[in-house]
Design an enzyme around this catalytic site. Sequence first.
Site, PDB file in Angstrom:
ATOM      1  N   LYS A  75       0.918  -1.172   0.082  1.00  0.00           N
ATOM      2  CA  LYS A  75       0.119  -0.114  -0.065  1.00  0.00           C
ATOM      3  C   LYS A  75       0.848   1.157  -0.056  1.00  0.00           C
ATOM      4  CE  LYS A  75      -3.855  -2.415   2.110  1.00  0.00           C
ATOM      5  NZ  LYS A  75      -4.433  -2.837   3.197  1.00  0.00           N
ATOM      6  N   GLN A  98      -5.175  -1.843   9.574  1.00  0.00           N
ATOM      7  CA  GLN A  98      -4.974  -3.100   8.919  1.00  0.00           C
ATOM      8  C   GLN A  98      -5.524  -4.082   9.853  1.00  0.00           C
ATOM      9  OE1 GLN A  98      -3.312  -3.457   5.797  1.00  0.00           O
ATOM     10  NE2 GLN A  98      -4.139  -5.562   6.112  1.00  0.00           N
ATOM     11  N   ASP A 128     -11.544   2.585   3.681  1.00  0.00           N
ATOM     12  CA  ASP A 128     -11.629   0.847   3.449  1.00  0.00           C
ATOM     13  C   ASP A 128     -13.204   0.935   3.014  1.00  0.00           C
ATOM     14  OD1 ASP A 128      -9.862  -1.015   3.442  1.00  0.00           O
ATOM     15  OD2 ASP A 128      -9.634  -1.170   5.387  1.00  0.00           O
TER      16      ASP A 128
END
Length: 283
Positions: free
Chosen positions: A52, A96, A119
């Site tokens: 990422k 995460q 997200d």
Amino acid sequence: MRLIDGKLVAKAIREEIKQKVAEAYELYGKRFSLTVIIAGEDSASQIYVRNKGKACEEVGIISDTVVLPESVSQEEIEKIVTEKVKDENVDGILVQLPLPRHLDEKRILKLIPPEKDVDGFSDSNVGRLTLFSDDALYSCTPHGIIKLLEYYDIPLKGKHAVVIGRSNIVGKPMALMLLKNDCTVTICHSKTENLAEITRTADILVCAVGKKGFVTADMVKDGAVVIDAGINRVDGKIYGDVDFDEVNQKASYITPVPGGVGPMTITMLLYNTYLAGIRKVNK
Ligand code: NDP
């Protein structure tokens, strides 16, 4: 059969994002930024986080990774998330998952406001998607699938889309996005009866089950578009949910694994970070 090349589409979209990010910098003097918070030693998570960061750099988005020890307390991690929420220079926040077991994941995620929830997992963003509202940030994997279908000009209006899987991160938002695009949608799951009978009626079949080779040729209509979100690691190799060798002989379009849906997920995370940033600037 035509192969849907996720690497190619991801590259094209990342190029577009790079240009938009550069334009925004010229116009507003602002660099967009993503903060990723990771706790613990999970090696797959560490690889994702590194990827990422690299992807952000490539398109000109600032990426900041906060690495916390496995033993981090609920209070400490909540304090850090809250600081990032308040920080005007942070456009997107991603925690995460999975987090170490002693942490209350839901409570931590709830701290992220929808505007920074890149997200797209928060109640508000899922609600906005359900309402077909324009200000949502969409869950990245299903949004990436929509972008693949758009790139290949695959008609959606009025088509029967069958989604196998009803998870909050893939199946459910996928079904909503297909509905938003005027498909008639059926969602299947582990309790669905006569699954093959239903999947055989699909013009578009999306598989998000997490079982290698789960979808076989007898489950697919001739000419169907088959999208495989599955990532199943077996003996160090990655396989999809679809038995590719069989199904590709019936499908009109199909995504390979790897190289289909996979490359789109981080791409849509970059897109969401850009969107979060530009919306803030234009507010
Ligand atoms: P989940 O395990 O959360 O959900 C799996 C879904 O499949 C559930 O809804 C389950 O039904 C359903 N299912 C399981 N067995 C059957 C069956 N026999 N018949 C019909 N339905 C069944 O997985 P995710 O949605 O998180 O992920 C799905 C796949 O996508 C995984 O391989 C994952 O690795 C991959 N993935 C890929 C991403 C990417 O970047 N490309 C990102 C995220 C996930 P029920 O609800 O009844 O249990």
